[in-house]
Design an enzyme around this catalytic site. Structure first.
Site, PDB file in Angstrom:
ATOM      1  N   SER A  46       0.823  -1.210   0.000  1.00  0.00           N
ATOM      2  CA  SER A  46       0.000   0.000   0.000  1.00  0.00           C
ATOM      3  C   SER A  46       0.859   1.263   0.000  1.00  0.00           C
ATOM      4  O   SER A  46       0.336   2.344  -0.221  1.00  0.00           O
ATOM      5  CB  SER A  46      -0.989   0.004   1.160  1.00  0.00           C
TER       6      SER A  46
ATOM      7  N   ASN B 175      -4.599   6.679  -0.493  1.00  0.00           N
ATOM      8  CA  ASN B 175      -3.943   6.876   0.798  1.00  0.00           C
ATOM      9  C   ASN B 175      -3.063   8.122   0.817  1.00  0.00           C
ATOM     10  O   ASN B 175      -2.884   8.739   1.866  1.00  0.00           O
ATOM     11  CB  ASN B 175      -3.127   5.637   1.173  1.00  0.00           C
TER      12      ASN B 175
ATOM     13  N   GLU C 178      -6.585  -0.368  -6.677  1.00  0.00           N
ATOM     14  CA  GLU C 178      -5.637   0.487  -7.389  1.00  0.00           C
ATOM     15  C   GLU C 178      -4.649  -0.413  -8.119  1.00  0.00           C
ATOM     16  O   GLU C 178      -4.012  -1.273  -7.490  1.00  0.00           O
ATOM     17  CB  GLU C 178      -4.891   1.408  -6.410  1.00  0.00           C
TER      18      GLU C 178
ATOM     19  N   HIS D 270      -3.298  -2.911  -5.399  1.00  0.00           N
ATOM     20  CA  HIS D 270      -3.569  -2.462  -4.040  1.00  0.00           C
ATOM     21  C   HIS D 270      -5.046  -2.651  -3.715  1.00  0.00           C
ATOM     22  O   HIS D 270      -5.894  -1.868  -4.139  1.00  0.00           O
ATOM     23  CB  HIS D 270      -3.155  -0.989  -3.884  1.00  0.00           C
TER      24      HIS D 270
END
Ligand code: T1G
Length: 702
Positions: free
Chosen positions: A409, A481, A443, A431
């Site tokens: 991540s 993120n 992702e 991800h």
């Protein structure tokens, strides 16, 4: 030029709508249908008319691209076609194949009869675009199907299959295969039987359950908080019961037009097109050859590996799940079994399907068994040396050309690819979001050297897994993120400055998120980010403001829900957050220690402080080429972080607020706070009076 074709099948005229790919009612289509219908009426040899969609048969309704634009004054509309079918002296039969949605179903319901292929589906999905049906759907469907069946279809917008449609009385007959032959036969039967031919408008909209409107309103208030369209749909269907047909149609149209002009509808239409754009990668042809993924592998049987293995299995792909730790592997298989049993118990998965999926997951303790897999997803600890070791081992174990993906991540995926130089084109990031078997966002992270073939294969695999795969470039935190950092940072700063966790969470839920940042933090576990902060402490910029609040909570063992306390406290067995005076005292103490004077903070500031960092970082992500389009960022936030769809996502929302206003606010915050510097792209767009959407349009036309 979109149009309609007329063919004569003996004494029946067949009008085929010809507007690929989905036969939407674009400019030119209504006039063409009317012209073909007029030909059929004039031909004395023609006794009946069949109407159908060309190609795969789908009739997707109004052309969504036209909404918000003026319809040419001299061009007839869908409603003119509907009126012409309904008043046709010759019976009209709609032959339905594929999806018959929105205006497509409204068109079909204006015919006298409907014959569906067994694979057909019908629905009024308009509510998902922020408005009720606008061409009589809310008046005709309750008359054909009854209010009890029609109301949920219109309010929720989900299509039903042919068998259901027959049961509800929406179609008159279901046939196997192409419904054209069935429709021709049906038309001849009805001609032989003679008229008058039934019209939906002449029926009454029957209500079985007298409480249905009240119950639906209550359900909508609970589920679709803040949304206008579902309530509008209920009002329209009520008009079908309470008003004569023509008055009901007028009422529906007025409500439809008001909803169409709403920001909610603009946002949902943006989402519709953004969802469809994510599969398009500039410079990569859509028909790029893809690799076959018939067998999968997962390394690591932790939480993520468990969910990812289930994703393969749910897509019908046999998967080997590797862990060197036999105990962990056994535990993981037990968790998977429990997850499937839970889905069966909840009724969301049939027992035989669950059994079939579970049987596709094979626990293995030797990587050599990966010799025949087509793709491996690594989901081991988030530490580079461990990942590199795994990739080197996979390099030895896997066949040439196998796709090797990392579920990292945050780590640099290019460094991982460099560990297996001979496989450069086959490495990328996938991800997943936790829980990986539930969350839809994926992702797909490009390395510098990933091949177009590998990228398109993985996007395709994501869709097979029923995920929403969005392409991201390699950087710390990728798209979602990376943006999240500013959101949480400001939420905590607001506490120090005078807000309470409840106030911040409420301002964010009032905006439309299902949960605020502190409820989310408590749910996810505060210790995870604590560990990350401790690991990154040496590299932190000590000249910038830092709140020790999260650390202090963790030092007290307050990790969130799992320890019964975090930003809130929790009663045993309950997930309901309760404000905790201990936290209030801690906040005041931390603020004092930091020399921050607490003040009263308004909800508007809370929303701006939490959301403008999303917009600002989103602009940087676009500028850096990490996201392909602003719309992709919106899709990430809708599917991974529960950003309210009716706001369109952070970038669309920013467009509606106005980018120059956002720049002014960011600059204002920047006078008093660290971290507030407007992104270069944001400033440029604001100066030029443009929107993020303008960039996406340029991209689409490139
Ligand atoms: N208008 C314009 N373009 C449309 C469209 C539509 N209605 N539907 C699809 N497209 C485009 C889509 O953008 C994509 O384009 C391509 O067609 C293929 O779509 C008066 C007001 C029919 C189930 O909400 O649900 O009628 O990206 O990738 O997976 O009350 O499309 O290739 O350039 O989705 O095979 C109501 C919306 C309209 C149906 C096919 N109708 N469409 O799925 O293909 S409002 C809907 C769908 C209305 C009346 C009112 C799906 C589909 P591109 P796709 P698919």
């Amino acid at each position: 030029m979109p149009g309609a074709i007329l063919e004569r099948h003996g004494d029946v005229a067949v009008i085929t709508i010809d507007n690929p790919p989905v036969n939407a009612m674009s400019v030119g289509v209504p006039s063409a249908i009317l012209a073909r219908l007029a030909e059929a009426q004039l031909d004395a040899a023609i006794k009946a008319v069949v109407v159908r969609g060309g190609g795969g048969g789908t009739i997707a309704g109004a052309d969504i691209r036209m909404f918000g634009k003026p319809w040419p004054a001299d061009e007839p509309t869908l409603r003119d076609v509907i009126a012409a079918f309904e008043t046709s002296p010759k019976p009209v039969v709609a032959a339905l194949r594929g999806s018959c949605l929105g205006g497509g179903l409204e068109l079909a319901m204006s015919a006298h009869y409907r014959v569906a292929g067994a694979d057909a589906s019908v629905g009024q999905p308009e509510v998902k675009l922020g408005f009720p049906p606008g061409a009589g759907g809310t008046q005709r469907l309750p008359r054909l199907a009854g209010v009890d069946a029609a109301l949920p279809m219109i309010v929720e917008g989900n299509p039903i299959g042919a068998a259901r449609a027959l049961e509800f009385g929406v179609v008159d007959r279901v046939v196997d295969g192409d419904p054209l032959a069935g429709a021709l036969a049906f038309a001849r039967e009805r001609v032989a039987a003679g008229g008058p031919h039934p019209r939906a408008r002449d029926k009454a909209a029957k209500v079985n359950d007298p409480k249905i409107f009240e119950a639906t309103r209550a359900a909508v208030a609970r589920r679709a908080r803040g949304l206008r369209a579902p309530l509008a749909c209920i009002e329209c269907v009520a008009a079908a019961v309470n008003l004569p047909f023509d008055d009901g149609v007028k009422r529906e149209r007025a409500i439809f037009e008001a909803c169409m002009a709403s920001p909610e509808s603009a946002a949902l239409r943006h989402v519709f097109f953004a969802e469809r754009a994510i599969g398009k990668v500039p410079g990569v042809a859509k028909d790029t050859t893809k690799k076959t993924i018939a067998k999968g592998g997962v390394v690591g049987s932790g939480t993520m590996g468990t969910g990812i293995a289930m994703n393969f299995a749910n897509a019908g792909i046999p998967v080997k799940l590797f862990d060197a730790d036999a105990v962990a592997l056994k535990r993981c298989m037990a968790t998977i079994e429990k997850n499937y049993a839970g889905s069966v118990a909840r009724g969301s998965l049939a027992k035989d399907k669950a059994d079939k999926a579970f049987a596709l997951i094979q626990p293995v303790s030797d990587l050599a068994t990966f010799a025949d897999v087509d793709m491996v997803i690594e989901a081991v600890f988030e530490e580079m040396p461990i990942k590199l070791e795994v990739f080197r081992a996979l390099d030895k174990a896997c066949k040439p050309g196998a796709i090797l993906a990392s579920n990292t991540s945050y780590l640099n995926i290019d460094t991982i690819a460099d560990a297996v130089p001979a496989r450069h084109g086959d490495v990328l990031g996938t991800h997943f979001f936790s829980p990986a078997n539930v969350m839809r966002l994926l992702e797909v992270v490009r390395t510098k050297s990933v091949s177009a073939e590998t990228l398109m294969t993985v996007l395709d695999l994501g869709r097979r897994m029923r995920k929403v795969p969005v392409v991201a470039g390699a950087c710390h935190g990728f798209i979602g993120n990376r943006m999240l950092e500013g959101y949480f940072r400001e939420a905590v700063f607001l506490l120090e400055e005078g807000a309470s966790p409840t106030q911040v969470d409420k301002a964010i839920t009032d905006f439309g998120f299902p949960m605020g940042p502190f409820t989310v933090g408590d749910l996810a576990g505060l210790d995870i980010s604590w560990r990350k902060r401790k690991a990154g402490e040496a590299g932190r910029d000590k000249t910038k403001r830092y709140s020790p609040l999260g650390d202090r909570l963790c030092e007290r063992g307050r990790f969130g829900q799992k320890t019964g306390a975090g930003y809130y406290r929790y009663e045993a067995g309950s997930r309901a957050p309760i404000p905790d005076p201990e936290v209030d005292d801690l906040i005041v103490a931390v603020a004092k220690e930091q020399g921050i004077a607490r003040r009263s903070i308004g909800d508007e500031e809370i929303v701006q402080r939490c959301l403008h960092p999303l917009v600002n970082e989103g602009a940087r992500i676009l500028d850096d080429g990490i996201a392909l389009r602003a719309g992709d960022i919106d899709i990430v936030w809708l599917n991974g972080y529960a950003f309210p769809a009716w706001r369109g996502g952070p970038m669309h929302w920013a467009d509606t607020v106005g980018l120059s206003g956002i720049v002014v606010t960011i600059e204002r915050f920047g006078r008093d706070h660290d971290f507030w510097e407007p992104a270069r792209l944001l400033v440029r767009l604001a100066r030029e009076g443009r929107h993020f959407a303008d960039l996406d349009k340029e991209d689409a036309h490139a």
